[in-house]
Design an enzyme around this catalytic site. Structure first.
Site: not given
Length: 551
Positions: A207, A266
């Protein structure tokens, strides 16, 4: 990668269609008038039937709900009105079982003033988190540190008597801005993101991501002309009177985005979608997604305006292509902050035009966010002032009626009380005109927008050129938007007629209609001509080695 993350193509997000679920308004499973996570689980089969690739869940975190979840008081908690963490885990598992990825909203630039971090930060000027939010002294005359304006009205600075300082809030005063110049804040926020990655989420919608850092505490200069570009940028809002040079979209934000991307790397197969609101949103989209080191994709408000003429739609698309290079856009024509597209683009009840707008969205280069109810052609709900709950609508009434009109409950069963959303009066009313557009009624109608959406999305999945291909635009001609998509040896010609009468164009003699295309793709290719009905849609296959198309 955790065992609960969905395996498969790590680049699934490139060209994906992501269905936005506003949980408060999707399905109430507990009879309290508010949608919840269990309600989403109960409707996952419906979402999967649309042939989308993922869902985006608007905030469900612990919150005082001053901005309906975009004011987070616990980044790791599920608010009790939506359920529990166990409910969320079951939702992820159930979505993955249906081949649906799960992306969630993350509100990183600010928290709620009820968050323990802020409660500690405001307690004194020398506590452990004193510098976790943006604090500044008053000017000598007691005025706020700068002239910065909040999107929801008034100064972006709020006086706090505990510290006798102002704190920054770009939205509501109850949404203080975190200080991303403090390395401890960055580490803490990354830890909150990792928490959800470990729970198996596949991505994040970020956002107002260009608000994470602020610049020097200098006054913004005045704006010569008001240009729409973000929620709140309207002539009735002082926020629109400034050029926002110092309060958002700062170069320092890039370093944070690179840290965030490194974290997601990751977890192969995860993604980010940044929401960008800026005068130069397209430039920010390009900058934030280029090079593979920042965000995976961004979307802006450039297609979320009132302007639906083909030249207005074409302009940001061509500019984006000229600027984005190896970056990747995401496009939307509606969401929880914007007037419903059927109303905004004057297409209420006009299935031909709604199908055209759907085809326009789903044939562009980029990924797509599809807001719940767009597949039904839902209109903006007309609400009385007494029915409003959105703080923006209440503040700016009557010139701006807020965002409640696009957040009313999903109509599942037209003949049931509250249209099957809830067994009790919901938090916002179901408009009577939405009953005829309910899911159960459209499912019985082979010509409905719902069934057209399913058919077009199923077809799109079989067309690599439409999902991941490059794009090249032709000059607009007689209100017909023409472009080409190409991927490897696959070449597709697309023509969209925005006129209310038929159009005839020249076409390569090798162009052939695709037998697998759904009936809403109704253009006729033959003998070097393309015949398009009013608001018609045409997609053709053509050999990669065929000559150029000059419509």
């Amino acid at each position: 990668m955790t065992a609960r993350q969905l395996a498969g193509d790590p680049d699934w997000w490139r060209g994906a269609v992501i269905y936005q679920v506003y949980p408060r308004s999707f399905q109430d499973s507990r009879g309290d008038g508010i949608g919840d996570l269990q309600g989403v689980i109960e409707r996952l089969d419906y979402i999967a039937s649309l042939n989308v690739d993922a869902i985006w869940l608007s905030p469900f975190f612990t919150s005082p709900m001053k901005d309906f979840g975009y004011d987070v008081s616990d980044y790791r908690g599920v608010d009790p009105i939506f359920g529990t963490l166990d409910d969320f885990d079951r939702l992820v598992e159930a979505a993955h079982a249906r081949g649906l990825r799960v992306t969630i909203d993350q509100v990183l630039s600010h928290s709620s003033d009820r968050h323990p971090w802020f409660q500690e930060s405001r307690s004194s000027r020398d506590n452990a988190r004193a510098d976790w939010y943006v604090w500044a002294d008053a000017r000598p005359d007691g005025a706020p540190p700068t002239n910065w304006q909040a999107i929801f009205g008034g100064s972006a600075w709020q006086w706090d008597t505990r510290r006798c300082q102002y704190y920054l809030h770009n939205f509501l005063a109850s949404q203080p801005d975190l200080n991303f110049r403090n390395p401890e804040v960055v580490e803490a926020i990354l830890g909150e993101v990792r928490f959800w990655l470990e729970r198996g989420v596949d991505g994040f919608r970020l956002d107002a991501v260009n608000f994470c850092t602020h610049g020097e505490l200098k006054d913004n200069p005045p704006r010569e002309e008001i240009v729409e570009g973000f929620i709140g940028v309207r002539p009735d809002n002082p926020y629109a009177f400034q050029r926002h040079l110092h309060d958002k979209t700062q170069p320092e934000n890039l370093a944070f985005l690179e840290r965030l991307r490194a974290l997601l790397d990751e977890y192969p197969g995860t993604t980010t979608i940044g929401e960008v609101g800026d005068d130069d949103s397209l430039g920010v989209m390009a900058e934030y997604t280029q090079g593979g080191k920042r965000l995976h994709m961004c979307y802006s408000f450039n297609l979320l305006t009132d302007r639906a003429a083909p030249e207005d739609l074409l302009a940001p698309l061509t500019e984006m292509e000229a600027r984005i290079k190896d970056g990747w856009p995401c496009w939307a024509v509606g969401n929880h902050d914007i007037t419903r597209v059927a109303t905004r683009w004057n297409a209420a009840g006009d299935m031909a035009r709604l199908r055209l707008y759907l085809a326009f969205l789903l044939t562009q280069r980029g990924s797509v966010c599809l807001y719940q109810g767009e597949e039904l052609g839902l209109t903006e709900a007309e609400l009385a002032f007494e029915q409003l709950v959105d703080p923006a609508g209440i503040t700016f009434w009557p010139s701006y009626k807020g965002r409640d009109g696009c957040r009313t409950p999903m109509p599942w069963h037209g003949g049931e009380a509250h249209a099957g959303f809830s067994s009790t009066a919901p938090w916002l009313p179901v408009p009577d005109e939405h009953r005829d557009l309910a899911v159960d009624r459209q499912e019985r109608d082979p010509d409905s927008l719902l069934n057209a959406t399913r058919a077009l999305l199923a077809f799109r999945r079989t067309q690599p050129a439409l999902v991941k291909g490059e794009i090249s635009y032709h000059p607009l001609r007689d209100e017909v938007l023409c472009f080409e998509r190409h991927h490897g040896d696959e070449r597709r010609l697309v023509a969209l007629n925005f006129a209310g009468e038929p159009r005839s164009l020249s076409a390569p003699p090798e162009a052939r209609a695709l037998e697998e295309a759904p009936l809403l793709v109704n253009g006729h290719w033959a003998a070097g001509r393309l015949e398009l009905p009013a608001y018609g849609i045409a997609i053709a296959g053509v050999p990669a080695a065929a000559g150029p198309w000059s419509p």
